[in-house]
Design a protein around this motif. Structure first.
Motif, PDB file in Angstrom:
ATOM      1  N   ARG A 135       0.841  -1.213   0.000  1.00  0.00           N
ATOM      2  CA  ARG A 135       0.000   0.000   0.000  1.00  0.00           C
ATOM      3  C   ARG A 135       0.873   1.259   0.000  1.00  0.00           C
ATOM      4  NH1 ARG A 135      -5.505   2.198   0.092  1.00  0.00           N
ATOM      5  NH2 ARG A 135      -5.369   4.075   1.340  1.00  0.00           N
ATOM      6  N   GLU A 136       1.905   1.278   0.836  1.00  0.00           N
ATOM      7  CA  GLU A 136       2.782   2.447   0.926  1.00  0.00           C
ATOM      8  C   GLU A 136       3.502   2.695  -0.389  1.00  0.00           C
ATOM      9  OE1 GLU A 136       6.559   4.084   3.627  1.00  0.00           O
ATOM     10  OE2 GLU A 136       5.521   2.234   4.187  1.00  0.00           O
ATOM     11  N   LEU A 137       3.998   1.622  -1.013  1.00  0.00           N
ATOM     12  CA  LEU A 137       4.727   1.774  -2.271  1.00  0.00           C
ATOM     13  C   LEU A 137       3.806   2.261  -3.385  1.00  0.00           C
ATOM     14  CD1 LEU A 137       7.317   1.486  -3.906  1.00  0.00           C
ATOM     15  CD2 LEU A 137       6.767  -0.932  -4.216  1.00  0.00           C
ATOM     16  N   LEU A 138       2.620   1.676  -3.496  1.00  0.00           N
ATOM     17  CA  LEU A 138       1.693   2.094  -4.544  1.00  0.00           C
ATOM     18  C   LEU A 138       1.244   3.536  -4.343  1.00  0.00           C
ATOM     19  CD1 LEU A 138      -0.467  -1.150  -4.800  1.00  0.00           C
ATOM     20  CD2 LEU A 138       1.220  -0.339  -6.469  1.00  0.00           C
ATOM     21  N   ALA A 139       1.006   3.907  -3.088  1.00  0.00           N
ATOM     22  CA  ALA A 139       0.560   5.268  -2.794  1.00  0.00           C
ATOM     23  C   ALA A 139       1.645   6.301  -3.046  1.00  0.00           C
ATOM     24  CB  ALA A 139       0.085   5.363  -1.346  1.00  0.00           C
ATOM     25  N   SER A 140       2.910   5.888  -2.980  1.00  0.00           N
ATOM     26  CA  SER A 140       4.028   6.818  -3.183  1.00  0.00           C
ATOM     27  C   SER A 140       4.147   7.276  -4.632  1.00  0.00           C
ATOM     28  CB  SER A 140       5.342   6.159  -2.763  1.00  0.00           C
ATOM     29  OG  SER A 140       5.756   5.175  -3.722  1.00  0.00           O
ATOM     30  N   GLY A 141       3.600   6.488  -5.563  1.00  0.00           N
ATOM     31  CA  GLY A 141       3.697   6.826  -6.975  1.00  0.00           C
ATOM     32  C   GLY A 141       4.987   6.387  -7.633  1.00  0.00           C
ATOM     33  N   GLU A 142       5.870   5.730  -6.895  1.00  0.00           N
ATOM     34  CA  GLU A 142       7.162   5.311  -7.461  1.00  0.00           C
ATOM     35  C   GLU A 142       6.995   4.373  -8.644  1.00  0.00           C
ATOM     36  OE1 GLU A 142      10.207   3.898  -4.785  1.00  0.00           O
ATOM     37  OE2 GLU A 142       9.238   4.917  -3.108  1.00  0.00           O
ATOM     38  N   LEU A 143       5.948   3.570  -8.631  1.00  0.00           N
ATOM     39  CA  LEU A 143       5.747   2.603  -9.717  1.00  0.00           C
ATOM     40  C   LEU A 143       4.789   3.132 -10.780  1.00  0.00           C
ATOM     41  CD1 LEU A 143       5.484  -0.775  -7.760  1.00  0.00           C
ATOM     42  CD2 LEU A 143       7.512   0.328  -8.733  1.00  0.00           C
ATOM     43  N   GLY A 144       4.408   4.371 -10.678  1.00  0.00           N
ATOM     44  CA  GLY A 144       3.489   4.957 -11.645  1.00  0.00           C
ATOM     45  C   GLY A 144       2.057   4.530 -11.386  1.00  0.00           C
ATOM     46  N   ALA A 145       1.211   4.758 -12.344  1.00  0.00           N
ATOM     47  CA  ALA A 145      -0.208   4.440 -12.204  1.00  0.00           C
ATOM     48  C   ALA A 145      -0.411   2.939 -12.060  1.00  0.00           C
ATOM     49  CB  ALA A 145      -0.981   4.953 -13.406  1.00  0.00           C
ATOM     50  N   VAL A 146      -1.366   2.560 -11.220  1.00  0.00           N
ATOM     51  CA  VAL A 146      -1.707   1.156 -11.047  1.00  0.00           C
ATOM     52  C   VAL A 146      -2.654   0.748 -12.172  1.00  0.00           C
ATOM     53  CG1 VAL A 146      -2.748  -0.554  -9.519  1.00  0.00           C
ATOM     54  CG2 VAL A 146      -1.429   1.345  -8.548  1.00  0.00           C
ATOM     55  N   LEU A 147      -2.304  -0.338 -12.873  1.00  0.00           N
ATOM     56  CA  LEU A 147      -3.081  -0.792 -14.014  1.00  0.00           C
ATOM     57  C   LEU A 147      -4.139  -1.825 -13.629  1.00  0.00           C
ATOM     58  CD1 LEU A 147      -0.164  -1.121 -16.592  1.00  0.00           C
ATOM     59  CD2 LEU A 147      -1.631   0.858 -16.134  1.00  0.00           C
ATOM     60  N   LEU A 193      -5.842  -1.845  -2.228  1.00  0.00           N
ATOM     61  CA  LEU A 193      -4.567  -1.579  -2.892  1.00  0.00           C
ATOM     62  C   LEU A 193      -4.746  -0.873  -4.238  1.00  0.00           C
ATOM     63  CD1 LEU A 193      -2.716  -4.966  -2.216  1.00  0.00           C
ATOM     64  CD2 LEU A 193      -2.231  -2.760  -1.133  1.00  0.00           C
ATOM     65  N   VAL A 194      -5.754  -1.271  -5.007  1.00  0.00           N
ATOM     66  CA  VAL A 194      -5.896  -0.783  -6.383  1.00  0.00           C
ATOM     67  C   VAL A 194      -6.825   0.431  -6.457  1.00  0.00           C
ATOM     68  CG1 VAL A 194      -6.543  -1.421  -8.748  1.00  0.00           C
ATOM     69  CG2 VAL A 194      -5.433  -3.102  -7.249  1.00  0.00           C
ATOM     70  N   GLY A 195      -7.830   0.476  -5.596  1.00  0.00           N
ATOM     71  CA  GLY A 195      -8.758   1.608  -5.601  1.00  0.00           C
ATOM     72  C   GLY A 195     -10.194   1.155  -5.493  1.00  0.00           C
ATOM     73  N   ASP A 196     -11.074   2.073  -5.124  1.00  0.00           N
ATOM     74  CA  ASP A 196     -12.496   1.751  -4.982  1.00  0.00           C
ATOM     75  C   ASP A 196     -13.035   1.136  -6.265  1.00  0.00           C
ATOM     76  OD1 ASP A 196     -12.532   2.686  -2.410  1.00  0.00           O
ATOM     77  OD2 ASP A 196     -13.491   4.597  -2.900  1.00  0.00           O
ATOM     78  N   VAL A 197     -13.912   0.163  -6.109  1.00  0.00           N
ATOM     79  CA  VAL A 197     -14.489  -0.543  -7.249  1.00  0.00           C
ATOM     80  C   VAL A 197     -15.750   0.182  -7.708  1.00  0.00           C
ATOM     81  CG1 VAL A 197     -15.584  -2.703  -7.980  1.00  0.00           C
ATOM     82  CG2 VAL A 197     -13.510  -2.756  -6.556  1.00  0.00           C
ATOM     83  N   THR A 198     -15.809   0.477  -9.002  1.00  0.00           N
ATOM     84  CA  THR A 198     -16.952   1.204  -9.561  1.00  0.00           C
ATOM     85  C   THR A 198     -17.893   0.316 -10.361  1.00  0.00           C
ATOM     86  OG1 THR A 198     -15.632   1.790 -11.511  1.00  0.00           O
ATOM     87  CG2 THR A 198     -15.643   3.354  -9.666  1.00  0.00           C
ATOM     88  N   VAL A 249      -0.170  -7.231  -8.394  1.00  0.00           N
ATOM     89  CA  VAL A 249      -0.572  -5.891  -8.809  1.00  0.00           C
ATOM     90  C   VAL A 249       0.400  -5.401  -9.872  1.00  0.00           C
ATOM     91  CG1 VAL A 249      -1.044  -3.521  -8.094  1.00  0.00           C
ATOM     92  CG2 VAL A 249      -1.497  -5.412  -6.511  1.00  0.00           C
ATOM     93  N   THR A 250      -0.129  -4.934 -10.996  1.00  0.00           N
ATOM     94  CA  THR A 250       0.692  -4.430 -12.088  1.00  0.00           C
ATOM     95  C   THR A 250       0.563  -2.917 -12.173  1.00  0.00           C
ATOM     96  OG1 THR A 250       0.400  -6.479 -13.344  1.00  0.00           O
ATOM     97  CG2 THR A 250       1.136  -4.536 -14.565  1.00  0.00           C
ATOM     98  N   ALA A 251       1.703  -2.237 -12.233  1.00  0.00           N
ATOM     99  CA  ALA A 251       1.731  -0.785 -12.374  1.00  0.00           C
ATOM    100  C   ALA A 251       2.584  -0.417 -13.584  1.00  0.00           C
ATOM    101  CB  ALA A 251       2.287  -0.141 -11.104  1.00  0.00           C
ATOM    102  N   GLU A 252       2.641   0.858 -13.901  1.00  0.00           N
ATOM    103  CA  GLU A 252       3.362   1.299 -15.105  1.00  0.00           C
ATOM    104  C   GLU A 252       4.852   0.969 -15.045  1.00  0.00           C
ATOM    105  OE1 GLU A 252       1.068   5.244 -16.726  1.00  0.00           O
ATOM    106  OE2 GLU A 252       2.201   5.454 -14.842  1.00  0.00           O
ATOM    107  N   ARG A 253       5.450   1.049 -13.855  1.00  0.00           N
ATOM    108  CA  ARG A 253       6.900   0.882 -13.764  1.00  0.00           C
ATOM    109  C   ARG A 253       7.299  -0.232 -12.802  1.00  0.00           C
ATOM    110  NH1 ARG A 253       6.221   6.520 -13.862  1.00  0.00           N
ATOM    111  NH2 ARG A 253       6.550   6.764 -11.604  1.00  0.00           N
ATOM    112  N   GLY A 254       6.471  -1.260 -12.748  1.00  0.00           N
ATOM    113  CA  GLY A 254       6.827  -2.385 -11.902  1.00  0.00           C
ATOM    114  C   GLY A 254       5.610  -3.178 -11.483  1.00  0.00           C
TER     115      GLY A 254
END
Length: 341
Positions: A135-147, A193-198, A249-254
């Motif tokens: 959660r901390e790493l994803l929220a930091s933005g280091e890996l870019g947007a979460v896909l 981890l990924v965000g609210d489900v719509t 979890v897949t993000a733009e940079r990791g």
């Protein structure tokens, strides 16, 4: 915690084990009572812990006045007990799910928001070292947007599991099967981890245990998150063994992979790992290692001005997801129009 607190436990079934262990382990918490409608379970637990046992939570409350009550009852009893306690100004720690239906969950949310007491819901896996680091790493933005994410819960059950506690296999008492009783923790982590489900699509069915239960034992889900990320979740209790829960979890940079421990793989090839903590317990291993951590934190926050962070409203998010799947599958009392998150 500003001073010693007294605690009671309502429901002396399996999961009460980890609550009672935590109460005993945390300094400043004194167990004063237990409660269960089953005379044998009540007597055995009361004798083991040296406290009085009660058949009714209202009588227990009147005679022992606990500061905090842990609710470990079958799902269909969650709302009635929680509302009674909150209206009496007693703090509540409620096992998941918040309730067995959305209507009952709404009652708990309303009671929590009018009460001066605190209430928390036990999604203890949010306190896992791996989940916190992810959660901390994803929220930091280091890996870019979460896909998006992919998750699995492939466990096994036996007919005796349901026969020992018949409420587990019935819509009226459990509110569902695999999704509400086992995979709900994974659904909660994926949306956390990924965000609210719509939006939710998916299907649930009874593939293996139809001669034992009326609820589902297998399900597949497609989740759309706020911002457009997409996740898939598969779960089944028809596996021949307990396989580790997986969340990728897949993000733009990791990417992140939780399989016991956490593995972080960055786009430049660097790999980092975060081990999960070990927490010996007499409880079942698949309940995870973080009940005591959550319970410690709940008691430490009792004097906070803000509601506990895993509130009934927050806990309703995962219940709404799985209820939508039941509705889309046309099963159980949830066979109505999906809510279209």
């Amino acid at each position: 915690m500003s001073g010693p607190r007294t605690a009671a436990v309502v429901g002396c079934g399996d999961v009460s084990t980890v609550h009672l262990e935590a109460i005993a382990a945390v300094d400043g918490i004194d167990l004063v009572a237990v409660c269960d409608t089953d005379p044998a379970a009540r007597a055995a637990t009361a004798e083991r812990h040296g406290v009085p046992g009660f058949a009714d939570h209202r009588t227990m409350l009147a005679e022992t006045s606990p500061d905090v009550v842990h609710i470990c009852t079958p799902h269909h009893q969650h709302a009635d007990v929680a509302v009674d306690l909150l209206d009496a100004g007693v703090h509540v720690l409620l096992e998941k799910p918040v309730a067995h239906t959305l209507d009952e969950a709404a009652r708990v949310v309303e009671a929590a928001e009018r009460s001066t007491a605190r209430i928390g819901v036990c999604f203890q896996n949010r306190y896992n070292a791996t989940a916190q680091a992810a959660r901390e790493l994803l929220a930091s933005g280091e890996l870019g947007a979460v896909l998006g994410a992919a998750a699995t819960v492939m466990w096994t059950r036996t007919p005796d599991y349901y026969r020992a506690r018949p409420w587990r296999g019935r819509w009226e008492t459990s509110g569902g099967g695999l999704l509400i009783n086992q995979a709900i923790h994974t659904l909660d982590l994926v949306q956390w981890l990924v965000g609210d489900v719509t939006h939710v699509d998916g299907h649930a069915a009874t593939r293996f245990y139809s001669d034992v239960i009326e609820v589902e034992d297998t399900a597949e889900l497609l989740l759309t998150h706020d911002g457009g990320a997409r996740s898939i979740v598969y779960g089944s209790l028809a596996n021949v063994a307990h396989s580790p829960v997986t969340i990728d979890v897949t993000a733009e940079r990791g990417s992140l992979s939780i399989r016991g421990g956490l593995t972080v793989t960055r786009a430049d090839g660097r790999v980092e790992t975060v081990p999960e903590r070990v927490a010996p317990s007499n409880g079942r291993t698949y309940w995870g290692v973080s009940h005591e951590v959550l319970i410690r934190d709940f008691y430490a926050r009792l004097d906070d001005d803000e509601p506990f962070w895993i509130s009934p409203r927050e806990a309703t998010k995962s219940l709404r997801i799985l209820t939508d799947v039941y509705a889309r599958s046309g099963i159980g009392p949830h066979a109505v129009t999906p809510s279209h998150l």
